[in-house]
Design a protein around this motif. Sequence first.
Motif, short mmCIF file in Angstrom:
data_model
loop_
_atom_site.label_atom_id
_atom_site.label_comp_id
_atom_site.label_asym_id
_atom_site.label_seq_id
_atom_site.Cartn_x
_atom_site.Cartn_y
_atom_site.Cartn_z
N GLU A 158 0.43 -1.39 -0.22
CA GLU A 158 -0.22 -0.21 -0.15
C GLU A 158 0.70 1.09 0.19
O GLU A 158 0.63 1.81 -0.62
N ALA A 159 1.79 1.07 0.39
CA ALA A 159 2.42 2.76 0.68
C ALA A 159 3.17 2.35 -0.59
O ALA A 159 3.73 3.61 -0.67
N LEU A 160 4.41 1.67 -1.38
CA LEU A 160 4.71 1.83 -2.33
C LEU A 160 3.37 2.11 -3.74
O LEU A 160 4.24 2.56 -4.44
N GLY A 161 2.85 2.03 -3.55
CA GLY A 161 1.94 2.07 -4.63
C GLY A 161 1.25 0.78 -5.74
O GLY A 161 1.99 -0.28 -6.30
N GLU A 162 0.05 0.88 -5.79
CA GLU A 162 -0.25 -0.35 -6.49
C GLU A 162 -0.05 -0.47 -8.31
O GLU A 162 0.08 -1.87 -7.92
N GLU A 163 0.49 0.48 -8.81
CA GLU A 163 0.70 0.88 -9.83
C GLU A 163 2.23 -0.06 -9.68
O GLU A 163 2.22 -0.91 -11.03
N PHE A 164 2.84 0.58 -8.94
CA PHE A 164 4.05 0.24 -8.46
C PHE A 164 4.03 -1.64 -8.39
O PHE A 164 5.06 -2.28 -8.55
N ILE A 165 3.40 -1.94 -7.72
CA ILE A 165 3.58 -3.54 -6.94
C ILE A 165 2.92 -4.38 -8.08
O ILE A 165 3.90 -5.12 -8.58
N LYS A 166 2.17 -3.72 -8.86
CA LYS A 166 1.70 -4.63 -9.95
C LYS A 166 3.11 -4.78 -11.16
O LYS A 166 3.26 -5.79 -12.06
N THR A 167 3.43 -3.26 -11.69
CA THR A 167 4.47 -3.31 -12.48
C THR A 167 6.10 -4.13 -12.40
O THR A 167 6.30 -4.89 -13.21
N TYR A 168 6.36 -3.77 -10.40
CA TYR A 168 7.36 -4.73 -10.57
C TYR A 168 7.30 -6.09 -10.09
O TYR A 168 8.03 -6.48 -10.31
N LEU A 169 6.16 -6.91 -9.77
CA LEU A 169 6.24 -7.91 -9.50
C LEU A 169 6.14 -8.91 -10.72
O LEU A 169 6.59 -9.28 -10.61
N ASN A 170 4.82 -8.27 -11.52
CA ASN A 170 5.29 -8.61 -12.97
C ASN A 170 6.03 -8.79 -13.45
O ASN A 170 6.92 -10.49 -14.03
N ASN A 171 7.29 -8.04 -13.13
CA ASN A 171 8.44 -8.35 -13.83
C ASN A 171 8.95 -8.84 -13.37
O ASN A 171 9.78 -10.20 -14.14
N LYS A 172 9.32 -9.50 -11.97
CA LYS A 172 9.71 -10.36 -10.68
C LYS A 172 9.32 -12.01 -11.37
O LYS A 172 10.08 -12.49 -11.55
N LYS A 173 8.64 -11.75 -11.41
CA LYS A 173 7.76 -12.88 -11.63
C LYS A 173 7.97 -14.20 -13.74
O LYS A 173 8.58 -15.18 -13.63
N HIS A 174 7.99 -12.62 -14.39
CA HIS A 174 9.00 -12.86 -15.74
C HIS A 174 10.64 -12.83 -15.50
O HIS A 174 10.89 -14.54 -16.19
N GLU A 175 10.58 -12.53 -15.03
CA GLU A 175 12.55 -13.33 -14.42
C GLU A 175 12.43 -14.18 -14.49
O GLU A 175 13.20 -15.57 -13.80
N CYS A 176 11.38 -14.38 -12.90
CA CYS A 176 11.73 -15.90 -12.34
C CYS A 176 11.81 -17.18 -13.42
O CYS A 176 12.19 -18.66 -13.54
N GLN A 177 10.62 -16.96 -14.58
CA GLN A 177 10.25 -17.87 -15.04
C GLN A 177 11.10 -17.90 -16.39
O GLN A 177 11.44 -19.46 -16.65
N LEU A 178 12.48 -17.12 -16.78
CA LEU A 178 13.54 -16.80 -17.49
C LEU A 178 14.26 -17.79 -17.23
O LEU A 178 15.24 -18.66 -17.85
N GLU A 179 14.39 -17.40 -15.52
CA GLU A 179 15.59 -18.14 -14.28
C GLU A 179 15.13 -20.07 -14.57
O GLU A 179 16.14 -20.83 -15.05
N ALA A 180 13.67 -20.44 -14.31
CA ALA A 180 13.09 -21.73 -14.59
C ALA A 180 13.50 -22.56 -15.89
O ALA A 180 14.54 -23.02 -15.96
N LYS A 181 13.53 -21.81 -16.38
CA LYS A 181 13.86 -21.92 -18.09
C LYS A 181 15.17 -22.14 -18.29
O LYS A 181 15.08 -23.79 -19.08
N ALA A 182 15.81 -21.08 -18.16
CA ALA A 182 17.21 -21.51 -18.76
C ALA A 182 18.10 -23.46 -17.46
O ALA A 182 18.09 -23.07 -18.37
N GLN A 183 17.20 -22.84 -15.85
CA GLN A 183 18.14 -24.11 -15.58
C GLN A 183 17.31 -25.11 -16.15
O GLN A 183 17.98 -26.69 -16.60
N GLN A 184 16.50 -25.26 -16.55
CA GLN A 184 15.32 -26.87 -17.00
C GLN A 184 16.47 -26.94 -18.75
O GLN A 184 16.38 -28.17 -19.29
N MET A 185 16.88 -26.01 -19.18
CA MET A 185 17.25 -25.61 -21.19
C MET A 185 19.15 -26.20 -20.28
O MET A 185 19.81 -26.86 -21.29
N GLY A 186 19.48 -26.31 -18.92
CA GLY A 186 20.69 -26.23 -18.86
C GLY A 186 21.27 -25.39 -19.22
O GLY A 186 23.08 -25.47 -19.55
#
Length: 473
Positions: free
Chosen positions: A432-460
Amino acid sequence: MANMNPSILMEAASDRKASQYSKEELDTLRRQIKEKKVRFIFVVYSDFHAMERGKALPVERFLSRLEEGILMAGMQLLRLPKMDIPAMPELPLSIEFNDLRFFPDLKTFKVIPWRKDVATVIADPYDAKGQGAIGFSPRNVARKQVMRLNDCGYEILSALEYEFSALDAKTMAPIHTDKTGHWVKSFFQDWELLTEIYDNLIDIELKVEQIDSEGENGVYEYPIKPSMGLQSADDGFWVKKTVREISQRNGYLASFSSKPFVQSSGISGHFNHSLLDLKTRKPLFFDGQDSDNMSKIMKHWLAGLLRHAPAMVIFGCPTASCQRRFVHFDRATPRNPSWGVDNRTCSFRVKSYGPNQTYIENRIFAAACNPYLTLAVNIAAGLDGVLNELPLPPMVKGSAHHLHEDDGGSQMFSGKLSDAVKALEEDDVICEALGEEFIKTYLNNKKHECQLEAKAQQMGDKSFYDREYLPFL
């Protein structure tokens, strides 16, 4: 996550109207341009990863666009270091694909000593009409928290201690292999580079206290004196810019990656801070009657930091590689929410050397952290402790590394980016302090980075991090 105002525009995010500059500001700007014979001005801003983005304008063009704002694509705020921009379905197309108006903060205007005829100024993004500050801009987020703090009668005095790795630009290996912190010989192997960085930091009016050699190969640090409010985050931005550009000019790559190599110690970005009375500038953290010289407000502030430490981790260690600090750790890396007096194993190290030198060192934060988001989340957490008079848990004496292991490690920092994402999502106060739109966009980026990391690990793909992050952070 708590329900919040869905507006993407941040109300009261600036201390003045976007396009309003005083005559004194404009006269000073024109005088600097004339005296230094500036031909080009870079209008820059920070993205989520503290990468400097922007464009270069000839002086005449810059001056003609100043009052109306410099048009730049809003989507660049969301870009990952090298990769494309993650899809953001909830973001209005007018923000994602249209130009935003960036209004330079003339207090940040600096002539760049290592770039002939060039100056740089930090700018803040507003909507296409130039009326509402963009809520997911890191600098706007930080300014909002500083204003909240000021409204409560407080000012923050802070500084980031950014370490960096000096690497060979071609091989991305450390420029030397003497893994000996504070060994004088290691300084002189890189002395020309180190002094050139120092001289240029001084030339752009940063108050460098010393040059440190850290415990890893080719890792150095330029601690700077603390500054008030938003300026400390700007100082951190300038440190990263200067170190990167001077290193590049000398044929090196300066990386602020927090864990550049699996077997290396973490590269830190500790955040030191204290509170002052807004009007009198009296330090508020010291109490000589307390056994640890800690005032009540300091204890409440520290209690807020401890309560929200799990949510801080995503800002302190913002990449999957950074998170590995908590797994492959050394004795000076925190592993859990903890505090102690002059205790490097704790997340929060209290230092007290008298009324004017009593402060908190937040050791969760690593070199890859964004200075604006670092400032913002520390204020949000500490202020919650003060406003709600949160009680301070007992300090840790001795090593804090095994604290909480008896409860199954429920409060240990796991070292997984996905867990850090979840911790932020579950912290309603910080969201709430940092603001909904910041939290949405920031977490969206971080979740995307999690997916990229997982894919890289899966592919070695073992070179994923070196290719996509190391050269850019």
